[in-house]
Design a protein around this motif. Sequence first.
Motif, PDB file in Angstrom:
ATOM      1  N   ALA A   1      10.289   5.391   6.733  1.00 58.24           N
ATOM      2  CA  ALA A   1       9.064   6.194   6.620  1.00 58.24           C
ATOM      3  C   ALA A   1       9.350   7.687   6.577  1.00 58.24           C
ATOM      4  CB  ALA A   1       8.134   5.887   7.788  1.00 58.24           C
ATOM      5  N   GLN A   2      10.588   8.091   6.956  1.00 58.90           N
ATOM      6  CA  GLN A   2      10.933   9.514   6.966  1.00 58.90           C
ATOM      7  C   GLN A   2      11.894   9.917   5.853  1.00 58.90           C
ATOM      8  OE1 GLN A   2      11.376   7.685  10.154  1.00 58.90           O
ATOM      9  NE2 GLN A   2       9.194   8.116  10.395  1.00 58.90           N
ATOM     10  N   LYS A   3      12.707   9.011   5.361  1.00 57.59           N
ATOM     11  CA  LYS A   3      13.707   9.356   4.367  1.00 57.59           C
ATOM     12  C   LYS A   3      13.049   9.750   3.038  1.00 57.59           C
ATOM     13  CE  LYS A   3      17.615   8.658   6.573  1.00 57.59           C
ATOM     14  NZ  LYS A   3      18.625   9.726   6.743  1.00 57.59           N
ATOM     15  N   PRO A   4      13.427  10.899   2.468  1.00 61.33           N
ATOM     16  CA  PRO A   4      12.808  11.357   1.216  1.00 61.33           C
ATOM     17  C   PRO A   4      12.860  10.336   0.087  1.00 61.33           C
ATOM     18  CG  PRO A   4      14.110  13.122   2.187  1.00 61.33           C
ATOM     19  CD  PRO A   4      14.401  11.887   2.991  1.00 61.33           C
ATOM     20  N   SER A   5      13.920   9.543   0.022  1.00 63.12           N
ATOM     21  CA  SER A   5      14.052   8.586  -1.074  1.00 63.12           C
ATOM     22  C   SER A   5      13.029   7.452  -0.999  1.00 63.12           C
ATOM     23  CB  SER A   5      15.459   7.983  -1.089  1.00 63.12           C
ATOM     24  OG  SER A   5      16.430   8.961  -1.371  1.00 63.12           O
ATOM     25  N   PHE A   6      12.573   7.135   0.216  1.00 58.21           N
ATOM     26  CA  PHE A   6      11.742   5.949   0.399  1.00 58.21           C
ATOM     27  C   PHE A   6      10.335   6.222   0.924  1.00 58.21           C
ATOM     28  CE2 PHE A   6      16.202   4.639   1.566  1.00 58.21           C
ATOM     29  CZ  PHE A   6      16.486   4.007   0.358  1.00 58.21           C
TER      30      PHE A   6
ATOM     31  N   GLY B   1       2.330   2.014   0.075  1.00 63.04           N
ATOM     32  CA  GLY B   1       2.196   0.560   0.136  1.00 63.04           C
ATOM     33  C   GLY B   1       2.806  -0.156  -1.046  1.00 63.04           C
ATOM     34  N   GLN B   2       3.856   0.425  -1.625  1.00 60.14           N
ATOM     35  CA  GLN B   2       4.500  -0.176  -2.800  1.00 60.14           C
ATOM     36  C   GLN B   2       5.543  -1.204  -2.354  1.00 60.14           C
ATOM     37  OE1 GLN B   2       3.782   3.927  -5.361  1.00 60.14           O
ATOM     38  NE2 GLN B   2       5.846   3.132  -5.192  1.00 60.14           N
ATOM     39  N   LYS B   3       5.034  -2.291  -1.813  1.00 60.65           N
ATOM     40  CA  LYS B   3       5.890  -3.347  -1.274  1.00 60.65           C
ATOM     41  C   LYS B   3       6.215  -4.368  -2.357  1.00 60.65           C
ATOM     42  CE  LYS B   3       2.822  -4.399   1.745  1.00 60.65           C
ATOM     43  NZ  LYS B   3       1.824  -3.452   1.185  1.00 60.65           N
ATOM     44  N   CYS B   4       7.386  -4.980  -2.225  1.00 61.38           N
ATOM     45  CA  CYS B   4       7.780  -5.998  -3.193  1.00 61.38           C
ATOM     46  C   CYS B   4       8.599  -7.069  -2.504  1.00 61.38           C
ATOM     47  CB  CYS B   4       8.557  -5.382  -4.356  1.00 61.38           C
ATOM     48  SG  CYS B   4      10.199  -4.752  -3.931  1.00 61.38           S
ATOM     49  N   ILE B   5       8.913  -8.111  -3.259  1.00 58.48           N
ATOM     50  CA  ILE B   5       9.775  -9.196  -2.803  1.00 58.48           C
ATOM     51  C   ILE B   5      10.870  -9.369  -3.842  1.00 58.48           C
ATOM     52  CG2 ILE B   5       9.923 -11.628  -2.172  1.00 58.48           C
ATOM     53  CD1 ILE B   5       6.877 -11.504  -1.616  1.00 58.48           C
ATOM     54  N   ILE B   6      12.118  -9.404  -3.399  1.00 62.68           N
ATOM     55  CA  ILE B   6      13.244  -9.574  -4.310  1.00 62.68           C
ATOM     56  C   ILE B   6      13.709 -11.030  -4.236  1.00 62.68           C
ATOM     57  CG2 ILE B   6      15.595  -8.870  -4.853  1.00 62.68           C
ATOM     58  CD1 ILE B   6      13.572  -6.525  -2.749  1.00 62.68           C
ATOM     59  N   PRO B   7      13.569 -11.780  -5.327  1.00 65.84           N
ATOM     60  CA  PRO B   7      14.012 -13.174  -5.338  1.00 65.84           C
ATOM     61  C   PRO B   7      15.540 -13.254  -5.409  1.00 65.84           C
ATOM     62  CG  PRO B   7      12.393 -12.729  -7.093  1.00 65.84           C
ATOM     63  CD  PRO B   7      12.906 -11.417  -6.594  1.00 65.84           C
ATOM     64  N   ALA B   8      16.120 -14.141  -4.622  1.00 60.82           N
ATOM     65  CA  ALA B   8      17.580 -14.285  -4.628  1.00 60.82           C
ATOM     66  C   ALA B   8      17.975 -15.723  -4.334  1.00 60.82           C
ATOM     67  CB  ALA B   8      18.216 -13.351  -3.608  1.00 60.82           C
TER      68      ALA B   8
ATOM     69  N   ALA C   1       2.438 -13.514   0.375  1.00 57.60           N
ATOM     70  CA  ALA C   1       1.164 -12.853   0.060  1.00 57.60           C
ATOM     71  C   ALA C   1       0.760 -11.889   1.172  1.00 57.60           C
ATOM     72  CB  ALA C   1       0.076 -13.901  -0.162  1.00 57.60           C
ATOM     73  N   GLN C   2       1.040 -12.271   2.414  1.00 56.01           N
ATOM     74  CA  GLN C   2       0.692 -11.402   3.542  1.00 56.01           C
ATOM     75  C   GLN C   2       1.450 -10.077   3.458  1.00 56.01           C
ATOM     76  OE1 GLN C   2       1.084 -13.497   7.351  1.00 56.01           O
ATOM     77  NE2 GLN C   2       0.757 -15.425   6.279  1.00 56.01           N
ATOM     78  N   TRP C   3       2.741 -10.151   3.144  1.00 60.92           N
ATOM     79  CA  TRP C   3       3.557  -8.940   3.042  1.00 60.92           C
ATOM     80  C   TRP C   3       3.048  -8.030   1.927  1.00 60.92           C
ATOM     81  CZ3 TRP C   3       6.500  -5.311   4.794  1.00 60.92           C
ATOM     82  CH2 TRP C   3       7.321  -4.567   3.939  1.00 60.92           C
ATOM     83  N   LEU C   4       2.784  -8.585   0.777  1.00 57.80           N
ATOM     84  CA  LEU C   4       2.348  -7.765  -0.356  1.00 57.80           C
ATOM     85  C   LEU C   4       0.991  -7.127  -0.110  1.00 57.80           C
ATOM     86  CD1 LEU C   4       3.451 -10.007  -3.370  1.00 57.80           C
ATOM     87  CD2 LEU C   4       4.605  -7.973  -2.461  1.00 57.80           C
ATOM     88  N   ASN C   5       0.170  -7.749   0.712  1.00 60.33           N
ATOM     89  CA  ASN C   5      -1.179  -7.240   0.974  1.00 60.33           C
ATOM     90  C   ASN C   5      -1.308  -6.485   2.296  1.00 60.33           C
ATOM     91  OD1 ASN C   5      -3.219  -8.348  -1.182  1.00 60.33           O
ATOM     92  ND2 ASN C   5      -1.841 -10.065  -0.744  1.00 60.33           N
ATOM     93  N   ALA C   6      -0.246  -6.423   3.072  1.00 60.73           N
ATOM     94  CA  ALA C   6      -0.333  -5.849   4.422  1.00 60.73           C
ATOM     95  C   ALA C   6      -0.611  -4.348   4.407  1.00 60.73           C
ATOM     96  CB  ALA C   6       0.955  -6.111   5.179  1.00 60.73           C
ATOM     97  N   PRO C   7      -1.495  -3.863   5.293  1.00 57.76           N
ATOM     98  CA  PRO C   7      -1.692  -2.424   5.461  1.00 57.76           C
ATOM     99  C   PRO C   7      -0.513  -1.822   6.217  1.00 57.76           C
ATOM    100  CG  PRO C   7      -3.019  -3.625   7.050  1.00 57.76           C
ATOM    101  CD  PRO C   7      -2.402  -4.655   6.144  1.00 57.76           C
ATOM    102  N   THR C   8      -0.364  -0.511   6.110  1.00 54.96           N
ATOM    103  CA  THR C   8       0.804   0.167   6.682  1.00 54.96           C
ATOM    104  C   THR C   8       1.030  -0.165   8.154  1.00 54.96           C
ATOM    105  OG1 THR C   8       0.395   1.998   5.163  1.00 54.96           O
ATOM    106  CG2 THR C   8       1.910   2.417   6.975  1.00 54.96           C
ATOM    107  N   GLN C   9      -0.032  -0.220   8.938  1.00 55.52           N
ATOM    108  CA  GLN C   9       0.124  -0.440  10.379  1.00 55.52           C
ATOM    109  C   GLN C   9       0.634  -1.831  10.716  1.00 55.52           C
ATOM    110  OE1 GLN C   9      -2.694   0.229   8.778  1.00 55.52           O
ATOM    111  NE2 GLN C   9      -4.444  -0.986   9.514  1.00 55.52           N
ATOM    112  N   GLU C  10       0.681  -2.734   9.746  1.00 53.40           N
ATOM    113  CA  GLU C  10       1.152  -4.090  10.004  1.00 53.40           C
ATOM    114  C   GLU C  10       2.541  -4.367   9.435  1.00 53.40           C
ATOM    115  OE1 GLU C  10      -1.737  -6.942   8.709  1.00 53.40           O
ATOM    116  OE2 GLU C  10      -3.354  -6.076   9.910  1.00 53.40           O
TER     117      GLU C  10
END
Length: 223
Positions: free
Chosen positions: A91-96, A103-110, A191-200
Amino acid sequence: MFQSFGEYQYMCSHYVSVKDQQALKSHFNVTHIPEGGKLDLWPGYMGSFVRLNDTAESSEILIGSFGLIPHWATDTKIARNTYNARSETVAQKPSFRDAWKAGQKCIIPAEAIFEPDWRSGKAVPAKISRTDGKPLGIAGLWSVWKSPKGDLIHSYTMLTINADSHSLMNKFHKPADEKRMVVILHDDQYAQWLNAPTQEYGNFLKEYPAELLNATSKQNSLV
């Protein structure tokens, strides 16, 4: 499949994406897989990631750089250093931080990730996958970058947590180094992760059970 880590000897810098397109669609609940992504991935390679579509009504797969390229970057070389994001400082690093706050969350399939096994004194790649053979869904962040030519390039990073107490993942990396692991989501959390608000977000940044993972290296089985 086993390769030398070269300059990448820390955290998850090498993984294999899901080869079976039907399995990819069904497991991550998407209907279309775009062309262009690689299967054997290292930082800077183009791979697939899952995010909510622009209407936030369903999931989609996009192709992007493994290594997040923030909007302010001058070129794509930064991806070689941004393939993992520490959850403690993301939350503090300039890159991220912009992707995190937006809220630009994603899931990486592996199918599997690779970590360095140092028991021999050298970094030997160890392959880590699920014991049930299903794909790993790794929690991450995505971004989009506009090149000087005007091209839009998507990118993503894997979130990591401390693994000092994890009975499997604490076997990797150099003995004196902090043990880390990527955040592996349970299937019912996608689905929960992709839709989660920041506080969660913190609810998902947990260790994945060691008994649900299998690890092998050239040396021998680790479990």
